[in-house]
Scaffold this motif. Structure first.
Motif, PDB file in Angstrom:
ATOM      1  N   LEU A 106       0.824  -1.209   0.000  1.00 41.50           N
ATOM      2  CA  LEU A 106       0.000   0.000   0.000  1.00 41.50           C
ATOM      3  C   LEU A 106       0.861   1.262   0.000  1.00 41.50           C
ATOM      4  CD1 LEU A 106      -2.929  -0.975   2.380  1.00 41.50           C
ATOM      5  CD2 LEU A 106      -2.799  -1.144  -0.105  1.00 41.50           C
ATOM      6  N   LYS A 107       2.031   1.189   0.618  1.00 47.89           N
ATOM      7  CA  LYS A 107       2.940   2.339   0.577  1.00 47.89           C
ATOM      8  C   LYS A 107       3.427   2.583  -0.848  1.00 47.89           C
ATOM      9  CE  LYS A 107       5.193   5.743   2.410  1.00 47.89           C
ATOM     10  NZ  LYS A 107       4.441   6.913   2.896  1.00 47.89           N
ATOM     11  N   LEU A 108       3.724   1.517  -1.577  1.00 49.25           N
ATOM     12  CA  LEU A 108       4.115   1.655  -2.977  1.00 49.25           C
ATOM     13  C   LEU A 108       2.981   2.246  -3.813  1.00 49.25           C
ATOM     14  CD1 LEU A 108       5.995  -1.736  -3.534  1.00 49.25           C
ATOM     15  CD2 LEU A 108       7.025   0.543  -3.654  1.00 49.25           C
ATOM     16  N   TRP A 109       1.753   1.958  -3.412  1.00 48.94           N
ATOM     17  CA  TRP A 109       0.567   2.384  -4.151  1.00 48.94           C
ATOM     18  C   TRP A 109       0.071   3.760  -3.694  1.00 48.94           C
ATOM     19  CZ3 TRP A 109      -0.733  -0.759  -8.105  1.00 48.94           C
ATOM     20  CH2 TRP A 109      -1.918  -0.498  -8.805  1.00 48.94           C
ATOM     21  N   GLU A 110       0.630   4.280  -2.625  1.00 50.75           N
ATOM     22  CA  GLU A 110       0.137   5.510  -2.007  1.00 50.75           C
ATOM     23  C   GLU A 110       0.055   6.642  -3.023  1.00 50.75           C
ATOM     24  OE1 GLU A 110       1.088   8.020   2.062  1.00 50.75           O
ATOM     25  OE2 GLU A 110       2.765   7.259   0.889  1.00 50.75           O
ATOM     26  N   GLY A 111      -1.133   7.277  -3.108  1.00 54.17           N
ATOM     27  CA  GLY A 111      -1.355   8.368  -4.046  1.00 54.17           C
ATOM     28  C   GLY A 111      -2.058   7.954  -5.325  1.00 54.17           C
ATOM     29  N   LEU A 112      -2.056   6.661  -5.653  1.00 56.69           N
ATOM     30  CA  LEU A 112      -2.751   6.189  -6.852  1.00 56.69           C
ATOM     31  C   LEU A 112      -4.254   6.034  -6.622  1.00 56.69           C
ATOM     32  CD1 LEU A 112      -0.360   3.478  -8.380  1.00 56.69           C
ATOM     33  CD2 LEU A 112      -1.080   5.617  -9.443  1.00 56.69           C
ATOM     34  N   GLY A 113      -4.637   5.822  -5.359  1.00 55.97           N
ATOM     35  CA  GLY A 113      -6.058   5.646  -5.061  1.00 55.97           C
ATOM     36  C   GLY A 113      -6.579   4.275  -5.474  1.00 55.97           C
ATOM     37  N   SER A 358       5.633   9.171  13.480  1.00 53.32           N
ATOM     38  CA  SER A 358       6.567  10.246  13.172  1.00 53.32           C
ATOM     39  C   SER A 358       6.548  10.553  11.675  1.00 53.32           C
ATOM     40  CB  SER A 358       7.988   9.850  13.597  1.00 53.32           C
ATOM     41  OG  SER A 358       8.452   8.784  12.762  1.00 53.32           O
ATOM     42  N   GLN A 359       7.225  11.656  11.305  1.00 54.06           N
ATOM     43  CA  GLN A 359       7.339  11.983   9.884  1.00 54.06           C
ATOM     44  C   GLN A 359       8.098  10.883   9.138  1.00 54.06           C
ATOM     45  OE1 GLN A 359       8.133  15.974   8.570  1.00 54.06           O
ATOM     46  NE2 GLN A 359       7.736  16.837  10.595  1.00 54.06           N
ATOM     47  N   GLU A 360       9.087  10.300   9.780  1.00 51.51           N
ATOM     48  CA  GLU A 360       9.835   9.199   9.156  1.00 51.51           C
ATOM     49  C   GLU A 360       8.926   8.009   8.874  1.00 51.51           C
ATOM     50  OE1 GLU A 360      13.863   6.472   9.911  1.00 51.51           O
ATOM     51  OE2 GLU A 360      13.134   7.850  11.458  1.00 51.51           O
ATOM     52  N   ASP A 361       8.024   7.713   9.822  1.00 50.26           N
ATOM     53  CA  ASP A 361       7.074   6.609   9.612  1.00 50.26           C
ATOM     54  C   ASP A 361       6.232   6.850   8.365  1.00 50.26           C
ATOM     55  OD1 ASP A 361       7.837   5.231  11.931  1.00 50.26           O
ATOM     56  OD2 ASP A 361       6.429   6.346  13.179  1.00 50.26           O
ATOM     57  N   LEU A 362       5.707   8.071   8.233  1.00 53.14           N
ATOM     58  CA  LEU A 362       4.845   8.365   7.089  1.00 53.14           C
ATOM     59  C   LEU A 362       5.630   8.425   5.788  1.00 53.14           C
ATOM     60  CD1 LEU A 362       2.785   9.121   9.403  1.00 53.14           C
ATOM     61  CD2 LEU A 362       1.796  10.671   7.725  1.00 53.14           C
ATOM     62  N   ASP A 363       6.886   8.828   5.859  1.00 53.76           N
ATOM     63  CA  ASP A 363       7.709   8.881   4.652  1.00 53.76           C
ATOM     64  C   ASP A 363       8.072   7.481   4.152  1.00 53.76           C
ATOM     65  OD1 ASP A 363       7.687  11.617   4.601  1.00 53.76           O
ATOM     66  OD2 ASP A 363       9.595  11.845   5.670  1.00 53.76           O
ATOM     67  N   GLN A 364       8.267   6.548   5.063  1.00 55.44           N
ATOM     68  CA  GLN A 364       8.875   5.271   4.684  1.00 55.44           C
ATOM     69  C   GLN A 364       7.936   4.063   4.754  1.00 55.44           C
ATOM     70  OE1 GLN A 364      12.522   4.706   6.877  1.00 55.44           O
ATOM     71  NE2 GLN A 364      13.368   6.673   6.244  1.00 55.44           N
ATOM     72  N   THR A 365       6.991   4.053   5.679  1.00 61.19           N
ATOM     73  CA  THR A 365       6.232   2.804   5.865  1.00 61.19           C
ATOM     74  C   THR A 365       4.720   2.950   5.862  1.00 61.19           C
ATOM     75  OG1 THR A 365       6.380   3.031   8.279  1.00 61.19           O
ATOM     76  CG2 THR A 365       8.099   1.748   7.187  1.00 61.19           C
ATOM     77  N   ILE A 366       4.179   4.068   6.315  1.00 63.60           N
ATOM     78  CA  ILE A 366       2.735   4.203   6.479  1.00 63.60           C
ATOM     79  C   ILE A 366       2.128   4.843   5.236  1.00 63.60           C
ATOM     80  CG2 ILE A 366       0.877   5.218   7.849  1.00 63.60           C
ATOM     81  CD1 ILE A 366       2.435   3.002   9.260  1.00 63.60           C
ATOM     82  N   ALA A 367       1.159   4.167   4.632  1.00 63.91           N
ATOM     83  CA  ALA A 367       0.458   4.700   3.457  1.00 63.91           C
ATOM     84  C   ALA A 367      -0.833   5.384   3.896  1.00 63.91           C
ATOM     85  CB  ALA A 367       0.132   3.571   2.489  1.00 63.91           C
ATOM     86  N   LEU A 368      -1.013   6.596   3.430  1.00 64.23           N
ATOM     87  CA  LEU A 368      -2.233   7.346   3.734  1.00 64.23           C
ATOM     88  C   LEU A 368      -2.964   7.691   2.445  1.00 64.23           C
ATOM     89  CD1 LEU A 368      -1.560  10.051   6.493  1.00 64.23           C
ATOM     90  CD2 LEU A 368      -3.196   8.176   6.564  1.00 64.23           C
ATOM     91  N   PRO A 369      -4.279   7.562   2.419  1.00 66.50           N
ATOM     92  CA  PRO A 369      -5.039   7.970   1.234  1.00 66.50           C
ATOM     93  C   PRO A 369      -4.827   9.456   0.941  1.00 66.50           C
ATOM     94  CG  PRO A 369      -6.401   6.653   2.716  1.00 66.50           C
ATOM     95  CD  PRO A 369      -5.145   6.953   3.449  1.00 66.50           C
ATOM     96  N   SER A 370      -4.889   9.801  -0.335  1.00 60.83           N
ATOM     97  CA  SER A 370      -4.642  11.186  -0.744  1.00 60.83           C
ATOM     98  C   SER A 370      -5.712  12.141  -0.228  1.00 60.83           C
ATOM     99  CB  SER A 370      -4.545  11.278  -2.267  1.00 60.83           C
ATOM    100  OG  SER A 370      -5.716  10.779  -2.880  1.00 60.83           O
TER     101      SER A 370
END
Length: 386
Positions: A106-113, A358-370
């Motif tokens: 999902l992190k790889l897919w993050e932003g594609l929806g 943390s910001q590092e978590d969101l940058d590297q591992t956590i996927a968030l919907p756009s």
């Protein structure tokens, strides 16, 4: 008398519908075998000279083409190219995709929806690797994979294996509708059958070049509504809509249903610089994904404060955050927000559904919907100000 008028109106309507259908069919038959062949040749010639240089076209094997076709659903091609490269570097084989952890995927897919596309990719990869033990090589086998519909199966079958299937997507439907000046609603089964049949008749000996040439013509020249660049089109000599001056009329589509409007209040909860997230339910919209906590209503400042205290979230400050909206296929979120500095408590509640990242978590591992992009950016900026 009223009955006679009603019957007359019904008959008129019936014969009008028959006339439309007959007209479309006649226009399909308007093209001779020679002109159909020339249309196919013009598409092939265009593709050979002007076809886009895309990574999966350099290596038209099953895996890269499959990934590209799934990514391209509901996504602009320039976005797909960058995501495709990162995806293939991270997961270079079908085995890698079958074994990847969902959070990584999902992190790889993050932003594609449309994240179910990614989940179905993994399901299909597991089926290929652990059950079938070989990649599918026919339209029917492709169609039976999770997440693969008639268009995707036809696209892969034609591009990878050279099989004579018409990949009827929005681009091809628009082009065929204009060539034929086709009056039927392209969302109907009959229209899809008619347009696919016409595509088969003009395809020629190279299904891969045919489908990909039309994809390129549709994305660069035969654009929707009144944006079509007809003077540059290799098919203008054969296009009935162009000759009639009615290009913008086609394709004919039923009006879209209005999206359901949902008003939301989002809480940007920050504790020691970390951002609070929670998991959505395993069913429904954005199922199983991380989100910022919120409620499905607009709250004024006093109501927002009361809700936080009711949920045992004492805070040191709260202020109005940014507004945003996000469109899903059938729902529109209109969102207000509050930026909240949460006081650090000396204990953790066992029932607390919030987790802080943390910001590092969101940058590297956590996927968030756009949908939450604007609010995450506000959190990042707030951290920089502190």
């Amino acid at each position: 008398m009223l009955s006679q008028v009603s019957n007359l109106s019904f008959k008129s309507f019936f014969f009008f519908q028959v006339f439309l259908c007959y007209t479309s069919l006649m226009r399909k038959d308007f093209f001779t075998q020679s002109s159909k062949k020339k249309i196919g040749q013009a598409i092939h010639a265009y593709y050979r000279e002007f076809g886009r240089d895309l990574p999966w076209r350099r290596d038209p094997s099953f895996y890269p083409v499959w990934i590209s076709e799934i990514m391209a659903q509901q996504t602009r091609m320039e976005v797909v190219v960058s995501y495709h490269q990162n995806f293939m570097e991270a997961l270079p084989t079908i085995q890698d995709l079958a074994d990847v952890q969902e959070e990584v995927l999902l992190k790889l897919w993050e932003g594609l929806g449309y994240y179910n596309r990614a989940r179905n990719l993994k399901k299909a990869a597991q089926e290929i690797v652990y059950i079938r033990k070989e990649v599918p090589k026919s339209y029917e086998e492709l169609l039976s994979l999770p997440g693969v519909g008639p268009y995707t199966a036809a696209a892969i079958a034609s591009i990878v294996y050279g099989q004579a299937y018409v990949a009827l997507d929005g681009n091809l439907s628009r082009i065929f509708s204009r060539l034929l000046a086709y009056d039927g609603d392209i969302g109907k089964a009959q229209a899809k059958e008619d347009l696919t049949s016409f595509g088969q008749e003009i395809m020629g000996p190279d299904p891969s070049a045919f489908n990909q040439g039309l994809m390129d013509i549709g994305s660069k020249i035969c654009l929707p509504k009144d944006r079509a660049l007809c003077p540059s089109c290799p098919l203008k000599a054969y296009c009935l809509a162009y000759q009639e001056g009615s290009v913008a009329k086609y394709p004919v589509k039923a009006p879209k249903k209005e999206r359901k409007l949902v008003e939301r209040t989002i809480f940007i909860l920050v504790k020691n610089g970390a951002l609070a997230l929670k998991k959505r339910p395993d069913q429904g919209l954005l199922r199983g994904q991380w989100e910022l906590p919120g409620v499905d209503s607009y709250l004024d400042l006093e109501d927002a404060k009361a809700l936080l205290l009711e949920r045992d979230l004492p805070f040191s400050s709260i202020k109005k955050g940014p507004s945003s909206k996000h469109l899903f296929s059938h729902i529109e979120w209109r969102m207000e927000s509050y930026l909240v500095q949460v006081r650090d408590l000396p204990f953790a509640r066992e029932d607390d559904v919030l987790q802080y990242f943390s910001q590092e978590d969101l940058d590297q591992t956590i996927a968030l919907p756009s949908a939450f992009k604007v609010f995450v950016q506000e959190w990042r900026q707030e951290n920089e100000r502190i």
